[in-house]
Design an enzyme around this catalytic site. Structure first.
Site, PDB file in Angstrom:
ATOM      1  N   LYS A  56       0.471   4.105   9.258  1.00 55.18           N
ATOM      2  CA  LYS A  56       0.951   4.370   7.899  1.00 55.18           C
ATOM      3  C   LYS A  56      -0.201   4.575   6.917  1.00 55.18           C
ATOM      4  CE  LYS A  56       2.103   0.827   5.320  1.00 55.18           C
ATOM      5  NZ  LYS A  56       1.307   0.815   4.061  1.00 55.18           N
ATOM      6  N   THR A  88       0.853  -1.183   0.000  1.00 55.57           N
ATOM      7  CA  THR A  88       0.000   0.000   0.000  1.00 55.57           C
ATOM      8  C   THR A  88       0.887   1.231   0.000  1.00 55.57           C
ATOM      9  OG1 THR A  88      -1.688  -1.184   1.250  1.00 55.57           O
ATOM     10  CG2 THR A  88      -1.839   1.216   1.221  1.00 55.57           C
ATOM     11  N   LYS A 126      -7.140   1.144  -3.131  1.00 56.57           N
ATOM     12  CA  LYS A 126      -6.663   0.491  -1.903  1.00 56.57           C
ATOM     13  C   LYS A 126      -6.659   1.472  -0.731  1.00 56.57           C
ATOM     14  CE  LYS A 126      -4.952  -2.448   0.978  1.00 56.57           C
ATOM     15  NZ  LYS A 126      -3.643  -3.093   0.895  1.00 56.57           N
TER      16      LYS A 126
END
Length: 299
Positions: A243, A99, A175
């Site tokens: 993150k 990602t 995503k």
């Protein structure tokens, strides 16, 4: 002869190892590289081919899957010292599965094209269980010739491959939106269970009611059992959502788009990480609530 396919990163919360095993079952000659030698040795004992460096792997494979945690690690294993890109042949395909930001994917596609290599922007979802069964969901984007060069690989590792456009970055955008929902849902599930604890509700009964009611979500149903048993062994860690929700907010910031729920959830995961829980399962975000002792489970 079996087709040579490489997997860099057998960790990433178990997804890399599952992907590599799915490829083995499909009959590929699977080359693997990982910083953890015991994991690499274990995979070799299952029939995989251990490589000492990404460069060694890249020289042997015409399709390379990068299953690491973030863009920085993707950059390092491709273009750092002994990086895979230096040895890969013309026409080879890279599947970037971490990602990362849409801009990183777009830039990576250009850099690989300059070396006559192809990129699929290909983030994964489904966790270790789906990876092991070859039923990952893949959110992909890239040119038609990149898909054509790795159709058999995609078939081996994924139950569903979404083709979201020709432009690199489209897969990463979808995503990131998925991660927005995942992170907010985990944070909301933790908040609900914390309130249940404070109010003295029977947590097993609460879990049963919610999972059969309108308040349920996939994340509530999947993560709350970790809280009930007090088992915070990471399947996906708190720091993953530090993150990923950071990427969500960074992406929205470029177009000055407000995301109040994402911002609140990000702060919750940041608090949990700062308190020392960053390496624990993401359900450990419940530990930020004052006076809530769930370190040994709810029972």
């Amino acid at each position: 002869m079996s087709r040579n396919v490489g997997v860099i990163g057998l960790g990433a919360m178990g997804m890399g190892l599952g992907v590599a095993r799915s490829l083995l079952r499909a009959g590929f000659a699977v080359h693997a590289c990982d910083v953890r030698q015991p994991v690499l040795d274990a995979f070799a004992s299952e029939g995989g081919i251990a490589c000492a460096s990404p460069a060694e792997l890249g020289a042997k494979c015409d399709v390379v899957l990068i299953v690491v945690v973030n863009a920085a690690q993707t950059e390092a294993v491709l273009f750092g010292e002994n990086g895979a890109a230096e040895g890969m042949k013309s026409g080879s395909v890279v599947l970037a599965c971490a990602t990362g930001s849409p801009q990183f994917a777009a830039d990576l596609g250009k850099r690989l094209a300059e070396q006559d290599m192809k990129l699929l922007d290909a983030p994964l979802s489904g966790g270790a269980a789906k990876a092991n069964s070859g039923e990952m969901t893949m959110m992909t984007s890239g040119p038609a010739d990149a898909y054509a060069a790795c159709e058999d690989v995609l078939d081996a590792i994924a139950g569903k491959v979404y083709r979201l456009g020709d432009a690199h970055g489209a897969g990463s955008k979808v995503k990131i939106i998925n991660q927005l929902l995942a992170g907010v849902h985990i944070a909301a599930a933790a908040e609900a269970m914390a309130l249940g604890l404070r109010e003295g509700v029977d947590l097993d009964a609460l879990y049963d009611v919610i999972t059969h009611s309108a308040g349920n979500s996939w994340m509530f149903e999947n993560r709350v059992p970790h809280i009930l048993t007090g088992d915070y062994t990471p399947l996906s860690a708190v720091d993953i959502f530090v993150k990923d929700l950071g990427l969500v907010l960074d992406t929205a910031r470029t177009s000055k788009f407000p995301l109040p729920l994402s911002a609140a959830a990000h702060q919750m995961f940041m608090m949990a990480s700062t308190a020392g829980h960053g390496g624990e399962d993401d359900s450990a975000v419940i530990k930020i609530f004052p006076g809530i002792d769930i370190s040994k489970g709810a029972k």
